[in-house]
Design a protein around this motif. Structure first.
Motif, mmCIF file in Angstrom:
data_model
loop_
_atom_site.group_PDB
_atom_site.id
_atom_site.type_symbol
_atom_site.label_atom_id
_atom_site.label_comp_id
_atom_site.label_asym_id
_atom_site.label_seq_id
_atom_site.Cartn_x
_atom_site.Cartn_y
_atom_site.Cartn_z
ATOM 1 N N VAL A 118 0.836 -1.195 0.000
ATOM 2 C CA VAL A 118 0.000 0.000 0.000
ATOM 3 C C VAL A 118 0.876 1.252 0.000
ATOM 4 O O VAL A 118 1.809 1.372 0.798
ATOM 5 C CB VAL A 118 -0.917 0.006 1.238
ATOM 6 N N THR A 119 0.565 2.194 -0.906
ATOM 7 C CA THR A 119 1.363 3.419 -1.010
ATOM 8 C C THR A 119 0.585 4.699 -0.731
ATOM 9 O O THR A 119 1.175 5.690 -0.281
ATOM 10 C CB THR A 119 1.991 3.560 -2.407
ATOM 11 N N SER A 120 -0.717 4.724 -1.012
ATOM 12 C CA SER A 120 -1.482 5.969 -0.877
ATOM 13 C C SER A 120 -2.944 5.712 -1.192
ATOM 14 O O SER A 120 -3.330 4.593 -1.546
ATOM 15 C CB SER A 120 -0.937 7.045 -1.837
ATOM 16 N N GLY A 121 -3.741 6.776 -1.099
ATOM 17 C CA GLY A 121 -5.122 6.719 -1.537
ATOM 18 C C GLY A 121 -5.284 7.365 -2.901
ATOM 19 O O GLY A 121 -4.428 8.127 -3.344
ATOM 20 N N ARG A 122 -6.382 7.081 -3.557
ATOM 21 C CA ARG A 122 -6.661 7.615 -4.895
ATOM 22 C C ARG A 122 -7.193 9.046 -4.785
ATOM 23 O O ARG A 122 -8.120 9.337 -4.044
ATOM 24 C CB ARG A 122 -7.691 6.717 -5.569
ATOM 25 N N ILE A 123 -6.602 9.962 -5.538
ATOM 26 C CA ILE A 123 -7.082 11.331 -5.609
ATOM 27 C C ILE A 123 -8.079 11.417 -6.771
ATOM 28 O O ILE A 123 -7.725 11.117 -7.910
ATOM 29 C CB ILE A 123 -5.919 12.324 -5.829
ATOM 30 N N PRO A 124 -9.312 11.837 -6.508
ATOM 31 C CA PRO A 124 -10.306 11.873 -7.582
ATOM 32 C C PRO A 124 -10.002 12.972 -8.600
ATOM 33 O O PRO A 124 -9.457 14.017 -8.258
ATOM 34 C CB PRO A 124 -11.616 12.153 -6.844
ATOM 35 N N CYS A 125 -10.368 12.727 -9.845
ATOM 36 C CA CYS A 125 -10.106 13.687 -10.918
ATOM 37 C C CYS A 125 -11.399 14.002 -11.668
ATOM 38 O O CYS A 125 -12.435 13.365 -11.453
ATOM 39 C CB CYS A 125 -9.059 13.139 -11.890
ATOM 40 N N ARG A 126 -11.319 14.981 -12.555
ATOM 41 C CA ARG A 126 -12.486 15.397 -13.324
ATOM 42 C C ARG A 126 -13.037 14.260 -14.184
ATOM 43 O O ARG A 126 -14.254 14.123 -14.355
ATOM 44 C CB ARG A 126 -12.114 16.586 -14.203
ATOM 45 N N THR A 127 -12.149 13.450 -14.730
ATOM 46 C CA THR A 127 -12.598 12.328 -15.553
ATOM 47 C C THR A 127 -13.468 11.366 -14.745
ATOM 48 O O THR A 127 -14.486 10.865 -15.242
ATOM 49 C CB THR A 127 -11.389 11.577 -16.138
ATOM 50 N N PHE A 128 -13.078 11.123 -13.490
ATOM 51 C CA PHE A 128 -13.836 10.248 -12.594
ATOM 52 C C PHE A 128 -15.256 10.781 -12.426
ATOM 53 O O PHE A 128 -16.245 10.047 -12.567
ATOM 54 C CB PHE A 128 -13.100 10.167 -11.259
ATOM 55 N N GLY A 129 -15.387 12.090 -12.129
ATOM 56 C CA GLY A 129 -16.700 12.675 -11.934
ATOM 57 C C GLY A 129 -17.543 12.653 -13.192
ATOM 58 O O GLY A 129 -18.747 12.358 -13.155
ATOM 59 N N GLY B 223 -10.019 4.279 -1.321
ATOM 60 C CA GLY B 223 -9.400 3.078 -1.882
ATOM 61 C C GLY B 223 -7.898 3.242 -1.897
ATOM 62 O O GLY B 223 -7.361 4.331 -1.641
ATOM 63 N N ALA B 224 -7.187 2.165 -2.190
ATOM 64 C CA ALA B 224 -5.734 2.148 -2.038
ATOM 65 C C ALA B 224 -5.005 1.921 -3.348
ATOM 66 O O ALA B 224 -5.364 1.026 -4.128
ATOM 67 C CB ALA B 224 -5.324 1.057 -1.050
ATOM 68 N N TYR B 225 -3.966 2.722 -3.558
ATOM 69 C CA TYR B 225 -2.984 2.435 -4.597
ATOM 70 C C TYR B 225 -1.921 1.514 -4.006
ATOM 71 O O TYR B 225 -1.561 1.629 -2.819
ATOM 72 C CB TYR B 225 -2.315 3.710 -5.085
ATOM 73 N N LEU B 226 -1.396 0.632 -4.861
ATOM 74 C CA LEU B 226 -0.393 -0.327 -4.407
ATOM 75 C C LEU B 226 0.721 -0.470 -5.426
ATOM 76 O O LEU B 226 0.503 -0.314 -6.629
ATOM 77 C CB LEU B 226 -1.035 -1.700 -4.171
ATOM 78 N N ALA C 89 -3.587 9.419 5.283
ATOM 79 C CA ALA C 89 -2.714 10.007 4.267
ATOM 80 C C ALA C 89 -3.522 10.786 3.235
ATOM 81 O O ALA C 89 -3.099 11.863 2.774
ATOM 82 C CB ALA C 89 -1.893 8.914 3.584
ATOM 83 N N PHE C 90 -4.697 10.274 2.877
ATOM 84 C CA PHE C 90 -5.555 10.966 1.921
ATOM 85 C C PHE C 90 -6.014 12.305 2.475
ATOM 86 O O PHE C 90 -5.959 13.333 1.785
ATOM 87 C CB PHE C 90 -6.760 10.086 1.593
ATOM 88 N N ARG C 91 -6.472 12.312 3.715
ATOM 89 C CA ARG C 91 -6.938 13.566 4.318
ATOM 90 C C ARG C 91 -5.807 14.571 4.441
ATOM 91 O O ARG C 91 -5.994 15.768 4.219
ATOM 92 C CB ARG C 91 -7.567 13.286 5.684
ATOM 93 N N ALA C 92 -4.615 14.085 4.766
ATOM 94 C CA ALA C 92 -3.459 14.975 4.879
ATOM 95 C C ALA C 92 -3.143 15.634 3.543
ATOM 96 O O ALA C 92 -2.758 16.809 3.495
ATOM 97 C CB ALA C 92 -2.251 14.192 5.382
ATOM 98 N N GLY C 93 -3.300 14.893 2.478
ATOM 99 C CA GLY C 93 -2.964 15.414 1.163
ATOM 100 C C GLY C 93 -4.062 16.233 0.520
ATOM 101 O O GLY C 93 -3.831 16.859 -0.526
ATOM 102 N N THR C 94 -5.254 16.253 1.135
ATOM 103 C CA THR C 94 -6.386 16.954 0.515
ATOM 104 C C THR C 94 -7.008 17.993 1.448
ATOM 105 O O THR C 94 -6.730 19.189 1.309
ATOM 106 C CB THR C 94 -7.458 15.951 0.058
ATOM 107 N N THR C 95 -7.803 17.575 2.402
ATOM 108 C CA THR C 95 -8.620 18.505 3.186
ATOM 109 C C THR C 95 -8.034 18.900 4.536
ATOM 110 O O THR C 95 -8.498 19.867 5.140
ATOM 111 C CB THR C 95 -10.007 17.887 3.436
ATOM 112 N N GLU C 96 -7.034 18.165 5.024
ATOM 113 C CA GLU C 96 -6.495 18.438 6.371
ATOM 114 C C GLU C 96 -4.970 18.500 6.315
ATOM 115 O O GLU C 96 -4.281 17.608 6.798
ATOM 116 C CB GLU C 96 -6.950 17.363 7.357
ATOM 117 N N ARG C 97 -4.451 19.564 5.738
ATOM 118 C CA ARG C 97 -3.014 19.683 5.494
ATOM 119 C C ARG C 97 -2.201 19.672 6.789
ATOM 120 O O ARG C 97 -1.020 19.306 6.770
ATOM 121 C CB ARG C 97 -2.715 20.959 4.727
#
Length: 222
Positions: A122-133, A152-155, A184-192
């Protein structure tokens, strides 16, 4: 804990992606039989770790630390209830749809053995993008998915091997720190402000997120 389906995608042309050729491989479909999983190589050059799976936007997807994407069936079920329509395995662009595995509370650096020989880390979580939406057709999807913080998890691939639907998942290594995919996802997005905390995961963390955390500490301190 097991893999329900192994999902791969083919490139298709759409109007809502900004890749140079206007294609995306986000529409993953369950594969029949065994699928070989190997390290695809560095980001920007390497695509998916799964044979037969297409990554069209190499700027943001694929590569060694995003070789495989896993998402829990339990989380797809949550979004089925929230969105009010069926969500089949692979619809979130995941390569592995799992069941019985707490993907978002997995620790960075945690290792999973799947089937006879494949080992993933496991390395990180998935960051959502415009294509996903746009693929889902949900207005405000990126913000909504981010707020829910179950990405979800990237590996990365530690030991290559074949996998198939129904393969058991065994956690063969659990790090001593407390940095989870969700944290890790929250740290990289909403909770720096959480960025200093995720440094405890060390080099197991996705290199881009690790660099972001180190830069934050240099600027603001721990």
């Amino acid at each position: 804990m097991k893999v329900l389906t192994v999902n791969v995608g083919r490139a298709k042309t759409v109007e809502y992606t900004d890749t140079p050729d206007g294609t995306t491989g986000i529409d993953k479909q369950p594969a029949e039989g065994a699928v070989m999983v190997t390290d695809p190589g560095p980001k920007g050059r390497g695509g998916s770790g799964l044979a037969g799976d297409t990554i069209c936007d190499l700027r943001h997807h694929g590569g060694t630390h995003q070789a495989v994407y896993a998402f829990a069936r339990e989380d797809l079920d949550f979004w089925e209830r929230e969105l009010g329509h069926p969500i089949p395995n692979g619809a979130f662009g995941e390569n592995l749809t799992t069941i019985g595995l707490d993907v978002n509370n997995a620790k960075i650096g945690e290792r999973w053995r799947i089937g006879d020989s494949l080992v993933l880390e496991v390395t990180s979580g998935r960051i959502p993008c415009r294509t996903f939406g746009s693929w889902l057709g949900e207005k405000g999807w990126v913000r909504r998915f981010t707020r829910h913080a179950a990405p979800g998890a990237y590996l990365r691939v530690v030991e290559p091997g074949e996998i198939r639907a129904g393969d058991p998942v065994e956690i063969v290594h659990t790090p001593g720190h407390t940095v989870t995919v969700g944290l890790a996802f929250r740290a990289g997005t909403t909770e720096r402000a959480l960025l200093p905390e995720i440094l405890a995961a060390g080099d197991a963390l996705h290199p881009e997120l690790l660099a972001t955390a180190r830069t934050y500490v240099e600027k603001y301190g721990a």
